[in-house]
Write an enzyme that holds these catalytic residues in place. Sequence first.
Site, PDB file in Angstrom:
ATOM      1  N   GLU A   1      48.336  32.718  38.483  1.00 36.52           N
ATOM      2  CA  GLU A   1      47.285  32.694  39.485  1.00 36.52           C
ATOM      3  C   GLU A   1      47.143  34.012  40.244  1.00 36.52           C
ATOM      4  O   GLU A   1      48.115  34.745  40.401  1.00 36.52           O
ATOM      5  CB  GLU A   1      47.585  31.595  40.520  1.00 36.52           C
ATOM      6  CG  GLU A   1      47.676  30.219  39.929  1.00 36.52           C
ATOM      7  CD  GLU A   1      48.058  29.143  40.922  1.00 36.52           C
ATOM      8  OE1 GLU A   1      47.675  27.999  40.678  1.00 36.52           O
ATOM      9  OE2 GLU A   1      48.737  29.427  41.932  1.00 36.52           O
TER      10      GLU A   1
ATOM     11  N   CYS B   1      48.431  23.882  48.782  1.00 36.43           N
ATOM     12  CA  CYS B   1      48.038  24.886  47.798  1.00 36.43           C
ATOM     13  C   CYS B   1      47.298  24.191  46.665  1.00 36.43           C
ATOM     14  O   CYS B   1      47.635  23.083  46.278  1.00 36.43           O
ATOM     15  CB  CYS B   1      49.239  25.674  47.277  1.00 36.43           C
ATOM     16  SG  CYS B   1      50.632  24.691  46.725  1.00 36.43           S
TER      17      CYS B   1
END
Length: 182
Positions: A166, A90
Amino acid sequence: TTMAGVPWDPTQSQSDFMLRDTCIVLSPDDDVVGSSSKKAAHVFSPGQPRGVLHRAFSVFLFDESSGELLLQKRAASKITFPNVWTNTCCSHPLHGMEVDEVDGPEDVKDGSVKGAKNAAIRKLGHELGIEADELKVEDFKFLTRLHYWAADTVTHGEKSPWGEHEIDYVLFMTVPSKESVT
């Protein structure tokens, strides 16, 4: 992969990456509204208690022969969530990359999100040593995107100065076997 013509340097520290890498800053509707250093995007402060909303991606890489999901333990040098077991990879699509990593609304609508997929290929090379020519943008499946925030209170305590805020693009990929990419 290079950023703004500057080659990737494996000797750079996590702090160097935090200052150099430029995250894609977003509106709550996932519209690109600017950019920010990775460090500034992840700082939690009284003026920005959830940090700066920015784009991210999460890769889940599956071994077709065994059905296993490849996990990784985040590096101890990471500023947010070090030493935490997580999905395969990620990170963040970045502004200014030679292979474009910025997606627009049409890319989300048609599911292509080539920018996020290009970023995933870059980071799979950086974090796991998987060569870019072993991966194809077309082989990633874009599942969805989600908006979340999390303060890293485990590492930094109740008043953590670091965290994530995010819109995360979730990408799945299946490979014949984990040995074929590691």
